[in-house]
Motif scaffolding. Structure first.
Motif, PDB file in Angstrom:
ATOM      1  N   SER A 175       1.552  -2.723   5.340  1.00 16.51           N
ATOM      2  CA  SER A 175       0.356  -2.855   4.504  1.00 16.51           C
ATOM      3  C   SER A 175       0.366  -1.820   3.387  1.00 16.51           C
ATOM      4  O   SER A 175      -0.040  -2.117   2.264  1.00 16.51           O
ATOM      5  CB  SER A 175      -0.907  -2.737   5.337  1.00 16.51           C
ATOM      6  OG  SER A 175      -1.047  -1.420   5.834  1.00 16.51           O
ATOM      7  N   ASP A 176       0.845  -0.612   3.661  1.00 13.07           N
ATOM      8  CA  ASP A 176       0.941   0.402   2.605  1.00 13.07           C
ATOM      9  C   ASP A 176       1.942  -0.017   1.539  1.00 13.07           C
ATOM     10  O   ASP A 176       1.730   0.198   0.348  1.00 13.07           O
ATOM     11  CB  ASP A 176       1.347   1.757   3.191  1.00 13.07           C
ATOM     12  CG  ASP A 176       0.251   2.356   4.046  1.00 13.07           C
ATOM     13  OD1 ASP A 176      -0.912   1.915   3.931  1.00 13.07           O
ATOM     14  OD2 ASP A 176       0.566   3.266   4.853  1.00 13.07           O
ATOM     15  N   ARG A 177       3.034  -0.616   1.959  1.00 12.39           N
ATOM     16  CA  ARG A 177       4.102  -0.990   1.028  1.00 12.39           C
ATOM     17  C   ARG A 177       3.755  -2.225   0.199  1.00 12.39           C
ATOM     18  O   ARG A 177       4.033  -2.275  -0.998  1.00 12.39           O
ATOM     19  CB  ARG A 177       5.393  -1.242   1.815  1.00 12.39           C
ATOM     20  CG  ARG A 177       6.589  -1.438   0.917  1.00 12.39           C
ATOM     21  CD  ARG A 177       7.911  -1.552   1.666  1.00 12.39           C
ATOM     22  NE  ARG A 177       7.867  -1.055   3.024  1.00 12.39           N
ATOM     23  CZ  ARG A 177       8.479  -1.630   4.054  1.00 12.39           C
ATOM     24  NH1 ARG A 177       9.173  -2.733   3.874  1.00 12.39           N
ATOM     25  NH2 ARG A 177       8.414  -1.134   5.252  1.00 12.39           N
ATOM     26  N   HIS A 178       3.137  -3.235   0.832  1.00 17.36           N
ATOM     27  CA  HIS A 178       2.964  -4.515   0.157  1.00 17.36           C
ATOM     28  C   HIS A 178       1.544  -4.803  -0.328  1.00 17.36           C
ATOM     29  O   HIS A 178       1.347  -5.708  -1.136  1.00 17.36           O
ATOM     30  CB  HIS A 178       3.416  -5.655   1.069  1.00 17.36           C
ATOM     31  CG  HIS A 178       4.868  -5.586   1.418  1.00 17.36           C
ATOM     32  ND1 HIS A 178       5.867  -5.806   0.507  1.00 17.36           N
ATOM     33  CD2 HIS A 178       5.499  -5.294   2.585  1.00 17.36           C
ATOM     34  CE1 HIS A 178       7.049  -5.678   1.085  1.00 17.36           C
ATOM     35  NE2 HIS A 178       6.854  -5.363   2.350  1.00 17.36           N
ATOM     36  N   LEU A 179       0.558  -4.112   0.194  1.00 22.06           N
ATOM     37  CA  LEU A 179      -0.824  -4.370  -0.205  1.00 22.06           C
ATOM     38  C   LEU A 179      -1.367  -3.156  -0.946  1.00 22.06           C
ATOM     39  O   LEU A 179      -1.106  -2.019  -0.557  1.00 22.06           O
ATOM     40  CB  LEU A 179      -1.699  -4.651   1.028  1.00 22.06           C
ATOM     41  CG  LEU A 179      -1.287  -5.834   1.890  1.00 22.06           C
ATOM     42  CD1 LEU A 179      -2.148  -5.887   3.133  1.00 22.06           C
ATOM     43  CD2 LEU A 179      -1.404  -7.135   1.110  1.00 22.06           C
ATOM     44  N   GLN A 180      -2.105  -3.398  -1.979  1.00 22.17           N
ATOM     45  CA  GLN A 180      -2.703  -2.299  -2.730  1.00 22.17           C
ATOM     46  C   GLN A 180      -4.139  -2.093  -2.234  1.00 22.17           C
ATOM     47  O   GLN A 180      -5.108  -2.324  -2.948  1.00 22.17           O
ATOM     48  CB  GLN A 180      -2.705  -2.608  -4.238  1.00 22.17           C
ATOM     49  CG  GLN A 180      -1.348  -2.514  -4.905  1.00 22.17           C
ATOM     50  CD  GLN A 180      -0.441  -3.673  -4.553  1.00 22.17           C
ATOM     51  OE1 GLN A 180      -0.894  -4.787  -4.396  1.00 22.17           O
ATOM     52  NE2 GLN A 180       0.843  -3.398  -4.407  1.00 22.17           N
ATOM     53  N   LEU A 181      -4.268  -1.669  -0.997  1.00 20.39           N
ATOM     54  CA  LEU A 181      -5.584  -1.446  -0.407  1.00 20.39           C
ATOM     55  C   LEU A 181      -6.008   0.000  -0.623  1.00 20.39           C
ATOM     56  O   LEU A 181      -5.187   0.910  -0.628  1.00 20.39           O
ATOM     57  CB  LEU A 181      -5.556  -1.744   1.094  1.00 20.39           C
ATOM     58  CG  LEU A 181      -5.226  -3.182   1.492  1.00 20.39           C
ATOM     59  CD1 LEU A 181      -5.165  -3.285   3.009  1.00 20.39           C
ATOM     60  CD2 LEU A 181      -6.258  -4.134   0.953  1.00 20.39           C
ATOM     61  N   LYS A 182      -7.311   0.189  -0.809  1.00 15.83           N
ATOM     62  CA  LYS A 182      -7.867   1.523  -0.984  1.00 15.83           C
ATOM     63  C   LYS A 182      -8.774   1.808   0.202  1.00 15.83           C
ATOM     64  O   LYS A 182      -9.329   0.894   0.806  1.00 15.83           O
ATOM     65  CB  LYS A 182      -8.657   1.594  -2.281  1.00 15.83           C
ATOM     66  CG  LYS A 182      -7.802   1.361  -3.504  1.00 15.83           C
ATOM     67  CD  LYS A 182      -8.646   1.354  -4.740  1.00 15.83           C
ATOM     68  CE  LYS A 182      -7.772   0.999  -5.931  1.00 15.83           C
ATOM     69  NZ  LYS A 182      -8.563   0.761  -7.129  1.00 15.83           N
TER      70      LYS A 182
END
Length: 130
Positions: free
Chosen positions: A67-74
């Protein structure tokens, strides 16, 4: 006397053939059972390997890295919550103020019907004891 001897010999041959057929049937069934046991063992091994692979794929650290690598979540912040004034309007009432709630009335009817003294059509009415 010869006819009896021939009849006994024929019966012995028939009995031997019947016993041989029973033996062959039992041998074939035993082989089938052994094949089924082997197939069950293979399927259990396959299930175990799939479960271990699923556990590896479902590991929280791995999912966090993906998720850190592929999603730009904050991270969630306190300012992301909306105020109450932006909620949608309340749905219209289906009954007038002061009237009893129709759902509450249905529940009261159900509770009244579950009274142990109440007789329904599914249970025969008890005969009066005189």
């Amino acid at each position: 006397m010869r006819i009896i001897h021939l009849f006994v010999i024929g019966a012995l041959i028939f009995a031997a053939a019947y016993v041989y057929r029973i033996k062959m049937d039992s041998t074939a069934r035993t082989e089938k059972v052994l094949r089924l046991h082997a197939e069950i063992r293979e399927q259990r091994d396959a299930i175990a390997s799939l479960r271990s692979e699923w556990a590896k794929l479902d590991a929280p650290l791995r999912l966090q890295g993906l998720s850190d690598r592929h999603l730009q979540l904050k991270p969630v912040t306190g300012t992301q919550y909306d105020s109450l004034k932006n909620l949608p309007e309340r749905p219209p009432r289906m009954f007038r103020p002061g009237e009893p709630d129709p759902i509450g009335a249905m529940l009261n009817t159900i509770e009244a019907a579950s009274d142990p003294d109440t007789v329904t059509g599914s249970v025969p009415q008890p005969e009066d004891k005189q």
